[in-house]
Design an enzyme around this catalytic site. Structure first.
Site, PDB file in Angstrom:
ATOM      1  N   ASP A  37       0.796  -1.208  -0.095  1.00 38.66           N
ATOM      2  CA  ASP A  37       0.070   0.111   0.085  1.00 38.66           C
ATOM      3  C   ASP A  37       0.928   0.971   0.190  1.00 38.66           C
ATOM      4  OD1 ASP A  37      -2.141   1.905   0.753  1.00 38.66           O
ATOM      5  OD2 ASP A  37      -3.105   0.206   1.132  1.00 38.66           O
ATOM      6  N   TYR A 153     -13.652   5.661 -13.695  1.00 40.20           N
ATOM      7  CA  TYR A 153     -13.581   4.555 -12.640  1.00 40.20           C
ATOM      8  C   TYR A 153     -14.537   3.428 -13.465  1.00 40.20           C
ATOM      9  CZ  TYR A 153     -14.637   2.112  -8.030  1.00 40.20           C
ATOM     10  OH  TYR A 153     -14.691   1.201  -7.129  1.00 40.20           O
ATOM     11  N   LYS A 157     -12.863  -0.546 -14.330  1.00 41.53           N
ATOM     12  CA  LYS A 157     -13.643  -1.700 -13.642  1.00 41.53           C
ATOM     13  C   LYS A 157     -13.822  -2.530 -14.910  1.00 41.53           C
ATOM     14  CE  LYS A 157     -12.508  -0.693  -9.211  1.00 41.53           C
ATOM     15  NZ  LYS A 157     -11.392  -1.337  -8.821  1.00 41.53           N
ATOM     16  N   ILE A 186     -19.956  -1.057  -0.217  1.00 40.73           N
ATOM     17  CA  ILE A 186     -19.267  -1.324   1.006  1.00 40.73           C
ATOM     18  C   ILE A 186     -18.840  -0.159   1.824  1.00 40.73           C
ATOM     19  CG2 ILE A 186     -17.136  -2.776   1.615  1.00 40.73           C
ATOM     20  CD1 ILE A 186     -19.358  -4.099  -0.289  1.00 40.73           C
ATOM     21  N   THR A 188     -16.353   1.750   3.266  1.00 41.28           N
ATOM     22  CA  THR A 188     -15.081   1.941   3.468  1.00 41.28           C
ATOM     23  C   THR A 188     -14.706   3.226   3.335  1.00 41.28           C
ATOM     24  OG1 THR A 188     -14.688   1.545   1.233  1.00 41.28           O
ATOM     25  CG2 THR A 188     -14.630  -0.373   2.499  1.00 41.28           C
TER      26      THR A 188
END
Ligand SMILES: NC(=O)c1ccc[n+]([C@@H]2O[C@H](COP(=O)([O-])OP(=O)(O)OC[C@H]3O[C@@H](n4cnc5c(N)ncnc54)[C@H](O)[C@@H]3O)[C@@H](O)[C@H]2O)c1
Length: 284
Positions: A37, A153, A157, A186, A188
């Site tokens: 990361d 995006y 994807k 989700i 996050t």
């Protein structure tokens, strides 16, 4: 006995969200995990929490040399590589196409799509050496339908889904499997509107609580997804339990892409009515 005993894995974007949940689950299932990361502090903290079967390496997945170094680190440290979860990501550039610069477009595709190419490319020789392996790419429901995410995006994807499929065809003969996961909403940092590196933990938790309240009713299963929901699917794809599964896109979205739940469409469909009788030809 764990599902991933003695497996060596790399998880990118492992310092938070889905990647952190996957790293935790992999370790709980017996794997050795390299956390890759750009958030050094959060990555090192997770290594301290998870213990000796983990290590952190600063890795910018948009740079091929960094990803190559992550694969080399896992192989040097633990003797091989069995699993890579190409997961790191961000929202990238948003807004109308006509306002998007060439640089913003390419930076977004580098982080979200080229990264998966780099991970796949450099993991392949190490997995072939091992006699097989599992590549799991985090795509998104935005890899299946347009209109949920921003332009770049969505394109990236869709690319991840396509790359996963064509990878599966090339590498099947080496017993290397490639599958994508397509998460829905989700809880996050990414879905809470900002990168976690930009907000403190209290603020993040407040944002996540707000996101859950706003999104709980957005999909047929009436709660927002949690990182552990995705980690469970990734763990299955990493394990021998899925050894005849390749080239798939595992949708984990609480039913979002299936359609509108009954509770959102009262009337025609949900109401029980007697079947209308008709004689042949009567509807002409
Ligand atoms: N959260 C959602 O609703 C959702 C839905 C579908 C797909 N996804 C995908 O899931 C993946 C993980 O996202 P998340 O939701 O856990 O978000 P997150 O922000 O919690 O985690 C993303 C991680 O990727 C890291 N990262 C970002 N750019 C990087 C780079 N250039 N190099 C290395 N690491 C980098 C971040 O530091 C962070 O730790 C992403 O690919 C995202 O597109 C998320």
């Amino acid at each position: 006995m764990g599902l991933l005993d003695d497996r060596v894995a790399i998880v990118t974007g492992a310092a938070s969200g889905i990647g952190a949940a996957t790293a935790k689950r992999f370790v709980a299932e017996g794997a050795k995990v390299l956390l890759a990361d750009i958030q050094d502090e959060a990555g090192e903290e997770l290594v301290t929490e998870l213990g000796g079967n983990t290590a952190f390496l600063h890795t910018n997945v948009a740079r091929e040399t960094d990803v190559e170094a992550a694969v080399a680190e896992a192989v040097d440290r633990w003797g091989g590589l069995d699993v890579i979860h190409n997961n790191a990501g961000f929202v990238g550039v948003t807004g109308p196409l006509e306002d998007t610069t060439d640089q913003e477009w390419h930076e977004t595709l580098d982080v979200l799509l080229s990264s998966v190419f780099y991970g796949t490319k450099h993991a392949t020789p190490a997995m072939r050496e091992r006699g097989g392996g599992s590549i799991i790419n985090t795509a998104s429901v935005c890899g299946l339908v347009a209109g949920i995410g921003a332009h770049a995006y969505t394109v990236a994807k869709h690319g991840v889904v396509g790359l996963t499929r064509s990878t599966a065809l090339e590498l099947a003969e080496y017993n290397i499997r490639a599958n994508a996961v397509c998460p829905g909403y989700i809880a996050t940092g990414l879905s809470a509107g900002r990168s976690v590196s930009e907000v403190d933990q209290d603020e993040l938790q407040a944002r996540l609580a707000k996101a859950r309240a706003a999104m709980d009713n957005s999909q047929p299963l009436p709660r927002m997804g949690e990182p552990s929901d995705i980690a469970a699917a990734v763990t299955w794809l990493a394990s021998d339990d899925s050894h005849w599964v390749t080239g798939t896109t595992q949708i984990v979205d609480g039913g979002l892409t299936v359609g509108k739940p009954w509770r959102k469409q009262p009337g025609a469909m949900a109401e029980k009515r007697p079947i209308r009788m008709y004689a042949p030809g009567s509807y002409e």
